[in-house]
Design an enzyme around this catalytic site. Sequence first.
Site, PDB file in Angstrom:
ATOM      1  N   GLU A 160      -6.492 -11.002  -0.837  1.00  0.00           N
ATOM      2  CA  GLU A 160      -6.971 -10.594   0.342  1.00  0.00           C
ATOM      3  C   GLU A 160      -8.609 -10.579   0.041  1.00  0.00           C
ATOM      4  OE1 GLU A 160      -5.405  -7.203   2.723  1.00  0.00           O
ATOM      5  OE2 GLU A 160      -3.517  -7.784   1.920  1.00  0.00           O
ATOM      6  N   GLU A 175       0.753  -1.150  -0.075  1.00  0.00           N
ATOM      7  CA  GLU A 175       0.044  -0.052   0.129  1.00  0.00           C
ATOM      8  C   GLU A 175       0.844   1.110   0.013  1.00  0.00           C
ATOM      9  OE1 GLU A 175      -2.677  -0.365   3.242  1.00  0.00           O
ATOM     10  OE2 GLU A 175      -3.396  -2.378   2.595  1.00  0.00           O
TER      11      GLU A 175
HETATM   12  O1  G3I Z   1      -3.634  -7.495  19.002  1.00  0.00           O
HETATM   13  C1  G3I Z   1      -4.193  -6.279  19.630  1.00  0.00           C
HETATM   14  C2  G3I Z   1      -4.632  -6.560  21.003  1.00  0.00           C
HETATM   15  O2  G3I Z   1      -3.264  -7.021  21.859  1.00  0.00           O
HETATM   16  C3  G3I Z   1      -5.315  -5.311  21.487  1.00  0.00           C
HETATM   17  O3  G3I Z   1      -5.926  -5.599  22.698  1.00  0.00           O
HETATM   18  C4  G3I Z   1      -6.437  -4.965  20.518  1.00  0.00           C
HETATM   19  C5  G3I Z   1      -7.356  -3.873  20.971  1.00  0.00           C
HETATM   20  O4  G3I Z   1      -7.529  -2.920  19.831  1.00  0.00           O
HETATM   21  O5  G3I Z   1      -5.768  -4.862  19.186  1.00  0.00           O
HETATM   22  C6  G3I Z   1      -5.313  -5.899  18.745  1.00  0.00           C
HETATM   23  O6  G3I Z   1      -4.796  -5.573  17.468  1.00  0.00           O
HETATM   24  C7  G3I Z   1      -5.763  -5.433  16.489  1.00  0.00           C
HETATM   25  C8  G3I Z   1      -5.180  -6.445  15.265  1.00  0.00           C
HETATM   26  O7  G3I Z   1      -5.964  -6.348  14.365  1.00  0.00           O
HETATM   27  C9  G3I Z   1      -5.283  -8.103  15.843  1.00  0.00           C
HETATM   28  O8  G3I Z   1      -6.648  -7.966  16.304  1.00  0.00           O
HETATM   29  C10 G3I Z   1      -5.413  -4.154  15.853  1.00  0.00           C
HETATM   30  O9  G3I Z   1      -6.101  -3.004  16.768  1.00  0.00           O
HETATM   31  C11 G3I Z   1      -6.107  -3.992  14.742  1.00  0.00           C
HETATM   32  O10 G3I Z   1      -6.028  -2.666  14.151  1.00  0.00           O
HETATM   33  C12 G3I Z   1      -5.743  -4.857  13.785  1.00  0.00           C
HETATM   34  O11 G3I Z   1      -6.569  -4.923  12.350  1.00  0.00           O
HETATM   35  C13 G3I Z   1      -5.909  -5.411  11.042  1.00  0.00           C
HETATM   36  C14 G3I Z   1      -5.800  -4.467  10.174  1.00  0.00           C
HETATM   37  O12 G3I Z   1      -5.127  -4.891   9.035  1.00  0.00           O
HETATM   38  C15 G3I Z   1      -4.731  -3.260  10.635  1.00  0.00           C
HETATM   39  O13 G3I Z   1      -4.417  -2.314   9.826  1.00  0.00           O
HETATM   40  C16 G3I Z   1      -6.826  -6.399  10.766  1.00  0.00           C
HETATM   41  O14 G3I Z   1      -7.183  -7.483  11.723  1.00  0.00           O
HETATM   42  C17 G3I Z   1      -6.251  -7.131   9.416  1.00  0.00           C
HETATM   43  O15 G3I Z   1      -7.265  -7.776   8.946  1.00  0.00           O
HETATM   44  C18 G3I Z   1      -6.097  -5.985   8.762  1.00  0.00           C
HETATM   45  O16 G3I Z   1      -5.459  -6.489   7.354  1.00  0.00           O
HETATM   46  C19 G3I Z   1      -5.251  -5.549   6.497  1.00  0.00           C
HETATM   47  C20 G3I Z   1      -3.967  -6.285   5.263  1.00  0.00           C
HETATM   48  O17 G3I Z   1      -2.671  -6.586   6.486  1.00  0.00           O
HETATM   49  C21 G3I Z   1      -3.304  -5.214   4.468  1.00  0.00           C
HETATM   50  N1  G3I Z   1      -4.603  -5.066   3.543  1.00  0.00           N
HETATM   51  C22 G3I Z   1      -5.789  -4.416   4.247  1.00  0.00           C
HETATM   52  C23 G3I Z   1      -6.225  -5.435   5.414  1.00  0.00           C
HETATM   53  C24 G3I Z   1      -7.438  -4.851   5.899  1.00  0.00           C
HETATM   54  O18 G3I Z   1      -7.472  -3.845   6.556  1.00  0.00           O
END
Ligand code: G3I
Length: 363
Positions: free
Chosen positions: A268, A161
């Site tokens: 994805e 990205e």
């Molecule tokens: O692991 C922490 C946890 O310790 C904490 O308590 C909790 C509270 O918010 O957050 C947890 O982390 C989260 C993580 O996912 C794991 O669940 C993050 O906040 C959250 O922002 C994160 O979101 C991920 C996102 O990327 C981040 O930008 C999504 O799961 C994941 O599916 C998403 O994947 C991205 C690809 O990497 C790139 N392309 C887009 C795609 C969708 O956004």
Amino acid sequence: MKNNMYRLALASVLFTGAVGLSSSQRPPAEKGLKDYYQAYFPIGVAVSPQALKNPAEVALILRQFNSLTPENDMKMGPIHPEENRYNWGPADAIVDFAQAHQLRVRGHNLCWHEQTPRWLFKNADGSPVSKELLLRRLHDHIDTVVKRYKGKIYAWDVVNEAVADDSTQLLRNSDWYKICGEDFIAEAFRYAHAADPQAVLFYNDYNTERPGKRERIYQLLKKLKQAKVPIDAVGLQGHWSLVEPTEKDLRATIERFASLGLKVQITELDVSVYPWEKDRRARRPGESDAYTPEMQQKQTAQYKLFFKVFRDEVKYLTGVTFWNISDHYTWLDSYPVAGRKNHPLLFDENFKPKPAYYEVVNF
Ligand code: G3I
């Protein structure tokens, strides 16, 4: 051999209830997406280590998919939380599972503007790092992570990205860009190639089918190819919806990037039942988030169309990966805010195939 027997046994226990039947009485192991598409490309899925501990999700993965992508656990923040500390546990658990079950792994990702660790862009006194130091940190990170999984990870999303959504800019104004200019992109590919010359190296992005963004990405990739940067492929993330992309835009995108000599993967895939929104949001008061028959019908038609195009474009397409296993858990429910249930995948909240699944496998 041992792994195959384990897979069959697990599948029959969880899907047919055929415990205790002799091999002659047992129904044949049922086919999954990976089998229907065996002559085309691997079918992957994004996972967390938690899912790999849930028997129902494990059974679904082993029956349907032959490639895994760690959804979050190899990103720089989670895997490299402090400069001198790597957090290997969750990433190793996914790679070990894949090895035990002979699944491929796509590494995701080595350089992104999101989920970066706090230490990365700053000196000890809090001032911003120099370009030279940031590139050294990027090198050390990529070298360490890629070498650890050499031979076990066949492909890496090296840069994720980096292209801007804003049509007036080519590159996103991220901390990477502010500190390094565009050089971080080519360098990331060079570091990854030096660490594992066999790995297939990807540039990965979203909204790649929208003509404006497609052209900006094309310009970047063309420049990288002309400069002989070791890039092999482009990942179209495929976070699509009931209304996009059109067949024309999807075919044009695959063919445009392929014309640069790059392979293409859908990395994805999910089909949101809501239109794409830059700022995803919670359910508003009074707003329904029901999965209506109309939504299901449109989604089924979209999946049918997309897989038809994928099969037609097989000479360029080397993989299709779904972003999450089933509607039981999708990042679209909770990122960045919780509250609006989505149903973007081929399996429902109870892990059962949806009508779209049958359209994808009957061809
Ligand atoms: O692991 C922490 C946890 O310790 C904490 O308590 C909790 C509270 O918010 O957050 C947890 O982390 C989260 C993580 O996912 C794991 O669940 C993050 O906040 C959250 O922002 C994160 O979101 C991920 C996102 O990327 C981040 O930008 C999504 O799961 C994941 O599916 C998403 O994947 C991205 C690809 O990497 C790139 N392309 C887009 C795609 C969708 O956004």
